[in-house]
Design an enzyme around this catalytic site. Structure first.
Site, short mmCIF file in Angstrom:
data_model
loop_
_atom_site.label_atom_id
_atom_site.label_comp_id
_atom_site.label_asym_id
_atom_site.label_seq_id
_atom_site.Cartn_x
_atom_site.Cartn_y
_atom_site.Cartn_z
N ARG A 77 72.27 88.53 -40.01
CA ARG A 77 71.28 88.12 -39.15
C ARG A 77 71.26 89.20 -37.65
O ARG A 77 69.85 89.01 -37.70
CB ARG A 77 71.66 87.08 -38.36
N HIS A 126 72.01 78.64 -26.80
CA HIS A 126 73.12 78.94 -28.23
C HIS A 126 73.60 79.79 -27.82
O HIS A 126 74.23 80.46 -28.99
CB HIS A 126 72.53 78.60 -28.88
N CYS A 134 85.76 88.78 -27.12
CA CYS A 134 86.48 88.37 -28.03
C CYS A 134 86.96 86.49 -27.92
O CYS A 134 85.98 85.62 -27.47
CB CYS A 134 87.77 88.80 -26.91
N CYS A 156 89.44 93.56 -30.06
CA CYS A 156 89.02 93.41 -28.58
C CYS A 156 89.09 94.16 -28.03
O CYS A 156 90.77 94.80 -27.99
CB CYS A 156 89.31 91.80 -27.86
N THR A 197 61.40 72.98 -33.96
CA THR A 197 62.54 72.72 -33.96
C THR A 197 61.97 71.08 -34.34
O THR A 197 61.50 70.28 -34.81
CB THR A 197 63.48 72.10 -32.55
N GLU A 224 55.48 70.13 -39.81
CA GLU A 224 55.53 69.44 -39.76
C GLU A 224 56.53 67.96 -39.38
O GLU A 224 56.26 69.32 -38.02
CB GLU A 224 57.13 69.90 -41.13
C1 BV8 Z 1 78.50 70.24 -28.70
C2 BV8 Z 1 73.84 79.03 -32.55
C3 BV8 Z 1 79.96 69.10 -28.26
C4 BV8 Z 1 75.03 79.27 -33.94
C5 BV8 Z 1 73.67 76.58 -33.33
C6 BV8 Z 1 74.78 63.88 -30.52
C7 BV8 Z 1 74.12 63.22 -31.75
C8 BV8 Z 1 74.67 63.88 -33.28
C9 BV8 Z 1 75.39 65.36 -33.38
C10 BV8 Z 1 75.82 66.18 -31.96
C11 BV8 Z 1 75.41 65.29 -30.74
N1 BV8 Z 1 76.41 66.39 -30.01
C12 BV8 Z 1 77.41 67.10 -30.42
C13 BV8 Z 1 76.50 66.21 -31.95
C14 BV8 Z 1 76.97 68.00 -32.92
C15 BV8 Z 1 76.24 69.31 -33.72
C16 BV8 Z 1 74.99 69.34 -33.96
O1 BV8 Z 1 74.08 68.53 -32.74
N2 BV8 Z 1 74.74 67.97 -35.34
C17 BV8 Z 1 73.78 68.08 -36.12
C18 BV8 Z 1 73.50 68.62 -37.01
C19 BV8 Z 1 73.70 66.18 -35.65
N3 BV8 Z 1 76.17 69.86 -31.80
C20 BV8 Z 1 77.04 70.28 -31.25
O2 BV8 Z 1 77.81 70.49 -31.90
C21 BV8 Z 1 76.89 71.06 -29.94
N4 BV8 Z 1 78.39 71.14 -29.62
O3 BV8 Z 1 77.52 69.18 -29.04
O4 BV8 Z 1 79.28 70.37 -28.11
C22 BV8 Z 1 81.58 69.26 -26.98
C23 BV8 Z 1 81.87 68.39 -26.10
C24 BV8 Z 1 82.70 68.54 -25.47
C25 BV8 Z 1 83.65 69.71 -25.62
C26 BV8 Z 1 83.31 70.46 -27.43
C27 BV8 Z 1 82.23 70.37 -27.90
C28 BV8 Z 1 76.37 72.58 -30.74
C29 BV8 Z 1 74.88 73.41 -31.28
C30 BV8 Z 1 74.92 74.12 -31.04
C31 BV8 Z 1 74.84 75.16 -32.46
N5 BV8 Z 1 74.76 76.66 -32.67
N6 BV8 Z 1 72.90 77.71 -33.28
C32 BV8 Z 1 74.19 80.19 -35.13
O5 BV8 Z 1 72.65 80.35 -34.90
O6 BV8 Z 1 74.74 80.94 -35.61
S1 BV8 Z 1 72.04 75.42 -33.53
C33 BV8 Z 1 71.02 76.77 -34.67
O7 BV8 Z 1 70.94 74.45 -35.06
C34 BV8 Z 1 70.17 76.85 -33.97
O8 BV8 Z 1 70.28 77.30 -33.17
C35 BV8 Z 1 69.26 75.73 -33.80
O9 BV8 Z 1 69.36 75.25 -32.48
C36 BV8 Z 1 69.71 74.56 -34.80
C37 BV8 Z 1 68.05 74.24 -35.84
O10 BV8 Z 1 68.03 74.05 -35.49
P1 BV8 Z 1 65.90 74.43 -35.01
O11 BV8 Z 1 66.16 75.66 -34.10
O12 BV8 Z 1 65.71 72.73 -35.07
O13 BV8 Z 1 66.18 74.90 -36.79
P2 BV8 Z 1 65.50 74.34 -37.98
O14 BV8 Z 1 66.03 74.79 -38.52
O15 BV8 Z 1 66.49 72.69 -37.98
O16 BV8 Z 1 64.13 73.54 -37.82
C38 BV8 Z 1 63.24 74.13 -38.46
C39 BV8 Z 1 61.91 73.85 -37.89
O17 BV8 Z 1 60.45 74.46 -37.84
C40 BV8 Z 1 61.15 72.28 -38.50
O18 BV8 Z 1 61.09 71.66 -37.93
C41 BV8 Z 1 60.52 73.28 -39.59
O19 BV8 Z 1 59.26 72.56 -39.82
C42 BV8 Z 1 59.63 74.12 -38.27
N7 BV8 Z 1 58.49 75.40 -38.59
C43 BV8 Z 1 59.05 76.14 -39.60
N8 BV8 Z 1 58.22 76.84 -40.05
C44 BV8 Z 1 56.97 77.09 -38.92
C45 BV8 Z 1 57.94 76.41 -38.06
N9 BV8 Z 1 57.61 75.78 -36.89
C46 BV8 Z 1 56.39 76.22 -35.99
N10 BV8 Z 1 55.87 76.75 -36.89
C47 BV8 Z 1 56.14 77.65 -38.33
N11 BV8 Z 1 55.55 78.58 -38.85
#
Ligand code: BV8
Length: 264
Positions: A77, A126, A134, A156, A197, A224
């Site tokens: 990536r 993120h 590390c 590390c 997003t 969308e």
């Molecule tokens: C945490 C880095 C707590 C890594 C990423 C509350 C409710 C529900 C779930 C949770 C919650 N709190 C925590 C959670 C769990 C979890 C979560 O949210 N899960 C989801 C799946 C339900 N969250 C976490 O784990 C977070 N941590 O809250 O910790 C905690 C508290 C105390 C102690 C310990 C822990 C951490 C979340 C971060 C994860 N890391 N990235 C890597 O990249 O390898 S997230 C990763 O996925 C991306 O960074 C991005 O943020 C996410 C994907 O989202 P989008 O960016 O929206 O991308 P996606 O593909 O989904 O959508 C693309 C969009 O673009 C679409 O809408 C599409 O239509 C549109 N599109 C397409 N083409 C175009 C376009 N738009 C414009 N133009 C175009 N041409």
């Protein structure tokens, strides 16, 4: 493509924010980089990782259970992002930043493309795929050390633990200072612009609700509907960011130039 009447209303909202010297807060997701050729998280995985979900690889457990594979996934990536270029959506956000003294760009992306385009005030919720640390003690590890290392993952140089990308995995806390600044910006936003997003990942996805509750107008650009559209969005501009954002930015610039002209 975006409804022109809604586009006009969105430009009017930006004009009012500008004239009131209000704060413009932008939240971007993977969609803003789509036209740079970077697949979004919703896009299916390809190649060696075709049988894995990104959400499973982007976790500490995923890394510990198969460090070499997850390391190679990030290497792949990082190289594809390195070959990519910022697209017109990234550049339009740089132009918007120059028009609004109070401007904050909050991104969920780790691809560094906003910074490469020239955005100054970027809050990376993120992390960043070009930063490494590390696994055990978060010792920062420089990229050139990685270039010399044969191991996958490398070790590390300080404590010999595995090296990992400095990104936030699922189940990990976001960097507290960055998250606080993002919450503060959203809570004081006059206008929030959401670009590309799905609005599924928390706590990033809660920022638009915070802005809305603070009285902000919310504009969304996405081909969308997202999980946010029905709840917090005032103006939904349907279309790809690389087309809609430059259109929005140039319409605003035309309005500002006309206003300047009318003041003589
Ligand atoms: C945490 C880095 C707590 C890594 C990423 C509350 C409710 C529900 C779930 C949770 C919650 N709190 C925590 C959670 C769990 C979890 C979560 O949210 N899960 C989801 C799946 C339900 N969250 C976490 O784990 C977070 N941590 O809250 O910790 C905690 C508290 C105390 C102690 C310990 C822990 C951490 C979340 C971060 C994860 N890391 N990235 C890597 O990249 O390898 S997230 C990763 O996925 C991306 O960074 C991005 O943020 C996410 C994907 O989202 P989008 O960016 O929206 O991308 P996606 O593909 O989904 O959508 C693309 C969009 O673009 C679409 O809408 C599409 O239509 C549109 N599109 C397409 N083409 C175009 C376009 N738009 C414009 N133009 C175009 N041409």
């Amino acid at each position: 493509m975006p409804d022109l009447a809604i586009l006009d209303k969105a430009v009017e909202a930006l004009m009012q924010c500008h004239q009131a010297q209000g704060s413009l807060v932008v939240l971007t997701g993977a969609g803003v980089s789509k036209e740079s050729g970077i697949p979004t998280f919703r896009d299916a995985q390809t190649g060696l990782w075709a049988n894995y979900k990104a959400e499973d690889l982007a976790t500490r457990e995923g890394f510990l259970s198969n460090p070499a594979m997850v390391w190679d996934w990030y290497d792949f990536r990082r190289n594809s992002v390195w070959q990519a270029e910022p697209n017109p959506a990234h550049h339009a956000l740089v132009d918007l930043e120059s028009l609004f003294p109070a401007f904050t760009l909050i991104t969920q992306n780790i691809d560094n493309l906003h910074q490469r385009a020239g955005s100054q005030c970027v809050l990376e919720l993120h992390g960043n795929i070009f930063r490494y640390k590390c696994l055990e003690r978060n010792h920062p590890v420089s990229l050139d050390l990685l270039a010399d290392s044969e191991a996958s993952p490398p070790h590390c140089p300080v404590c010999n633990a595995w090296v990992r990308p400095d990104v936030v995995w699922f189940g990990e806390m976001l960097p507290p200072k960055v998250l606080d600044r993002a919450f503060d910006a959203a809570a004081h936003a006059t206008l929030m612009l959401i670009v590309g997003t799905s609005g599924v990942v928390h706590p990033a996805a809660s920022l638009p609700q915070l802005a809305k509750e603070a009285g902000a107008t919310v504009i969304e650009i996405n081909p969308e509907l997202s999980a946010l559209t029905p709840f917090v969005v005032d103006y939904f501009l349907q279309g790809p960011a690389a087309m809609v954002l430059p259109e929005l930015q140039s319409a605003l610039t035309r309005r500002l130039v006309a206003l300047e002209g009318s003041h003589g």
